[in-house]
Design an enzyme around this catalytic site. Structure first.
Site, PDB file in Angstrom:
ATOM      1  N   SER A  79      18.144  -0.293 -26.562  1.00  0.00           N
ATOM      2  CA  SER A  79      18.398   1.135 -26.774  1.00  0.00           C
ATOM      3  C   SER A  79      19.354   1.283 -27.945  1.00  0.00           C
ATOM      4  O   SER A  79      20.249   0.463 -28.138  1.00  0.00           O
ATOM      5  CB  SER A  79      19.022   1.728 -25.512  1.00  0.00           C
ATOM      6  OG  SER A  79      19.786   2.875 -25.822  1.00  0.00           O
ATOM      7  N   LYS A  84     -17.935   7.436 -34.952  1.00  0.00           N
ATOM      8  CA  LYS A  84     -17.237   6.306 -35.570  1.00  0.00           C
ATOM      9  C   LYS A  84     -15.756   6.261 -35.234  1.00  0.00           C
ATOM     10  O   LYS A  84     -15.232   5.208 -34.849  1.00  0.00           O
ATOM     11  CB  LYS A  84     -17.356   6.318 -37.096  1.00  0.00           C
ATOM     12  CG  LYS A  84     -18.722   6.350 -37.687  1.00  0.00           C
ATOM     13  CD  LYS A  84     -19.592   5.186 -37.349  1.00  0.00           C
ATOM     14  CE  LYS A  84     -20.979   5.474 -37.875  1.00  0.00           C
ATOM     15  NZ  LYS A  84     -21.453   6.848 -37.552  1.00  0.00           N
ATOM     16  N   GLU A 103       4.816  -0.459 -21.484  1.00  0.00           N
ATOM     17  CA  GLU A 103       4.687   1.006 -21.507  1.00  0.00           C
ATOM     18  C   GLU A 103       3.650   1.436 -22.536  1.00  0.00           C
ATOM     19  O   GLU A 103       2.881   2.376 -22.314  1.00  0.00           O
ATOM     20  CB  GLU A 103       6.040   1.650 -21.826  1.00  0.00           C
ATOM     21  CG  GLU A 103       7.017   1.516 -20.668  1.00  0.00           C
ATOM     22  CD  GLU A 103       8.440   1.879 -21.069  1.00  0.00           C
ATOM     23  OE1 GLU A 103       9.142   2.455 -20.240  1.00  0.00           O
ATOM     24  OE2 GLU A 103       8.857   1.582 -22.209  1.00  0.00           O
ATOM     25  N   THR A 142       0.897  -1.160   0.000  1.00  0.00           N
ATOM     26  CA  THR A 142       0.000   0.000   0.000  1.00  0.00           C
ATOM     27  C   THR A 142       0.929   1.201   0.000  1.00  0.00           C
ATOM     28  O   THR A 142       2.032   1.145   0.570  1.00  0.00           O
ATOM     29  CB  THR A 142      -0.901   0.043   1.254  1.00  0.00           C
ATOM     30  OG1 THR A 142      -0.075   0.174   2.412  1.00  0.00           O
ATOM     31  CG2 THR A 142      -1.765  -1.220   1.384  1.00  0.00           C
ATOM     32  N   HIS A 143       0.531   2.272  -0.672  1.00  0.00           N
ATOM     33  CA  HIS A 143       1.395   3.451  -0.812  1.00  0.00           C
ATOM     34  C   HIS A 143       2.752   3.091  -1.433  1.00  0.00           C
ATOM     35  O   HIS A 143       3.744   3.781  -1.192  1.00  0.00           O
ATOM     36  CB  HIS A 143       1.649   4.144   0.539  1.00  0.00           C
ATOM     37  CG  HIS A 143       0.413   4.359   1.356  1.00  0.00           C
ATOM     38  ND1 HIS A 143      -0.321   5.521   1.316  1.00  0.00           N
ATOM     39  CD2 HIS A 143      -0.232   3.535   2.226  1.00  0.00           C
ATOM     40  CE1 HIS A 143      -1.352   5.415   2.141  1.00  0.00           C
ATOM     41  NE2 HIS A 143      -1.333   4.215   2.697  1.00  0.00           N
ATOM     42  N   LYS A 187      20.626  -2.034 -22.329  1.00  0.00           N
ATOM     43  CA  LYS A 187      19.214  -1.839 -21.994  1.00  0.00           C
ATOM     44  C   LYS A 187      18.307  -2.942 -22.547  1.00  0.00           C
ATOM     45  O   LYS A 187      18.504  -3.458 -23.625  1.00  0.00           O
ATOM     46  CB  LYS A 187      18.712  -0.488 -22.532  1.00  0.00           C
ATOM     47  CG  LYS A 187      19.281   0.719 -21.837  1.00  0.00           C
ATOM     48  CD  LYS A 187      18.975   0.781 -20.337  1.00  0.00           C
ATOM     49  CE  LYS A 187      17.533   1.100 -20.031  1.00  0.00           C
ATOM     50  NZ  LYS A 187      17.122   2.452 -20.421  1.00  0.00           N
TER      51      LYS A 187
HETATM   52  N1  ARG Z   1     -22.979   9.313 -42.444  1.00  0.00           N
HETATM   53  C1  ARG Z   1     -24.060   9.548 -41.513  1.00  0.00           C
HETATM   54  C2  ARG Z   1     -23.616   9.162 -40.099  1.00  0.00           C
HETATM   55  O1  ARG Z   1     -22.669   8.447 -39.963  1.00  0.00           O
HETATM   56  C3  ARG Z   1     -25.225   8.706 -41.873  1.00  0.00           C
HETATM   57  C4  ARG Z   1     -26.514   9.299 -41.461  1.00  0.00           C
HETATM   58  C5  ARG Z   1     -26.813  10.461 -42.323  1.00  0.00           C
HETATM   59  N2  ARG Z   1     -28.064  11.017 -41.979  1.00  0.00           N
HETATM   60  C6  ARG Z   1     -28.374  12.279 -42.230  1.00  0.00           C
HETATM   61  N3  ARG Z   1     -29.540  12.701 -41.842  1.00  0.00           N
HETATM   62  N4  ARG Z   1     -27.536  13.069 -42.828  1.00  0.00           N
HETATM   63  O2  ARG Z   1     -24.184   9.609 -39.127  1.00  0.00           O
END
Ligand code: ARG
Length: 462
Positions: A276, A324, A289, A154-155, A282
């Site tokens: 290294s 995305k 890491e 601990t610590h 090394k």
């Molecule tokens: N490329 C758009 C997205 O990934 C798809 C949906 C587009 N919808 C719209 N109303 N422009 O969100």
């Protein structure tokens, strides 16, 4: 080609197209997009928009596009707005005007939800596999050194002696909670959104249950506006991924320390370390890491989507396209880190005598002594004082616990009995910790067996 345009007198500027296009990253959804569209073609047949023959032509064309999309040249020069547009353009190249029917009663807002769910479901399965593999490796590493004693900290100060398997089982528990979180995230991902339309529900009476069965979903989304507005299921995954990265990062940090010259407990394999360019001696723990380093990127992805979603008015907003890249980024980093951690765990060696010596030369037995005094009737606070003084005296005289004889101990304080001198060996004190969840050798052996069984159940659960 555009999926819209009738209402416009001018096309979009090159600047706007470059700024708003998502094909560069959402192309990763192409397989899911095609699978979803094939199921949707079958749904269109069931509501009478497509004949059986038209549906068959479309499904077959989609198959061809999917095969073609495996080749890297497929995307070369494509200037479509997004992956959904690209797929429909390709469909039109193959089936002409028939392709214009595929988007009947469907919106990209639900389509992007569907594609992301299909993609993420597979990605969660991949991460789950890798997580379980790492957990197996940790159990194997525990079984390789069943009796090794290490000081627990601990610590970052030596605290109490524990068994090496007990230490590893702590990570096993973190990862088993992570496994549950991935499962829960998967359950929220695995509901079918089609039929929601743009936001108000589709104007065609699709059999949503049939669509869900077709695409392997466990259930249906319940509200069309929610579908267009929701990215909770992505955030759930990003949170689960972040917590796995927290655990991987702490494991990495431990092992970076434990494999340092200062500790000298662990020997990392040559296969997961680097040298290294300047210092010939090394052998650096770069794999660990980088696990620690990449964890920060995953937390950034979670934060980034939180920021994107907060304050968006219902329902869909184009901001949501920004989900995305953090999703893909986090999934890639998670998968890579899990794979790397497993390779490190499979190849690491423990030098058990080094942590055992670290335990013996320090006062990790102090609590054992104080508790023995308390068991013999000394009030704990007084016992704590006595042992505290014993430690202070030892520090002054440069004595290790083993340097005390039974006679010296009883002479130091009359509360000590000669029998208690046995507790100067850290292995002895552990025997009093046979409580469930403790480091007593029997408790740890049972925990190890229970963990192995639970791992089997997790494997079988999917
Ligand atoms: N490329 C758009 C997205 O990934 C798809 C949906 C587009 N919808 C719209 N109303 N422009 O969100």
């Amino acid at each position: 080609m555009k999926l819209w345009g009738g209402r416009f007198e001018q096309g979009p500027s090159e600047i706007f197209e470059r700024f708003s296009g998502s094909l560069a990253f959402d192309r990763r959804l192409i397989e899911a997009d095609i699978r979803g569209s094939q199921a949707f073609a079958r749904a269109l047949e069931r509501v009478g928009i497509l004949s059986a023959e038209e549906r068959a032509r479309l499904v077959e064309a989609f198959d061809e596009i999917a095969a073609e999309a495996k080749r890297p040249e497929f995307f070369e020069g494509a200037e479509d707005e997004d992956v959904h547009t690209l797929v429909i353009r390709k469909l039109r190249e193959r089936t002409g005007a028939l392709a214009d029917k595929i988007h009947t009663g469907r919106s990209r807002n639900e389509q992007v939800s569907l594609d992301t769910r299909l993609w993420l479901r597979e990605e969660i399965d991949r991460a789950t596999e890798r997580l379980l593999a790492l957990m197996e490796s940790l159990l194997e590493l525990a079984r390789r050194y069943p009796d090794a004693v290490i000081p627990g900290y601990t610590h970052l100060r030596r605290a109490q002696a524990v068994l090496w398997p007990h230490y590893l089982l702590a990570y096993f528990e973190m990862f088993s909670r992570d496994w549950e979180r991935l499962r829960q995230a998967r359950a929220r991902v695995n509901v079918m959104p089609l039929g929601s339309g743009a936001l108000a529900g589709s104007g065609f009476p699709f059999d949503r249950e049939a669509l869900a069965r077709d695409l392997g979903f466990d259930g249906l989304t319940r509200n069309s506006m929610d579908v267009s507005a929701d990215r909770d299921f992505v955030l759930d995954f990003l949170y689960a991924a972040s917590l796995i990265m927290v655990h991987l990062s702490r494991l990495a940090e431990d092992w970076i320390l434990y494999s340092s010259e200062e500790f000298g407990w662990l020997e990392l394999s040559d296969q997961v370390t680097s040298g290294s360019s300047l210092m010939p001696q090394k052998k650096n723990p770069d794999s660990l890491e980088l696990i620690r380093g990449k964890s920060g990127r995953v937390f950034g992805c979670l934060n980034s989507l939180f920021m994107t979603m907060k304050g968006l008015p219902l329902t869909y907003n184009r901001d949501m396209q920004e989900d995305k890249e953090p999703l893909f980024e986090a999934a890639d980093q998670l998968s890579g880190a899990l794979e790397m951690a497993r390779a490190v765990a499979d190849s690491v060696r423990l030098n058990p005598e080094v942590p055992a010596a670290a335990a013996e030369e320090s006062w990790v037995v102090a609590t054992d002594l104080a508790e023995a005094l308390a068991r013999a009737g000394t009030p704990f606070h007084r016992a704590h004082q006595i042992v505290g003084r014993l430690v202070l005296e030892s520090v002054r005289q440069k004595k290790r616990p083993a340097d005390w004889s039974a006679e010296e101990l009883t002479a130091f304080a009359p509360e000590f009995t000669p029998e208690m001198a046995r507790l100067l060996d850290p292995r002895e004190g552990m025997k009093s910790r046979e409580i469930a969840g403790g480091t007593g050798p029997g408790a740890v052996a049972a925990a190890l067996a229970e963990a192995a069984q639970r791992l089997n159940e997790m494997r079988a659960a999917r």
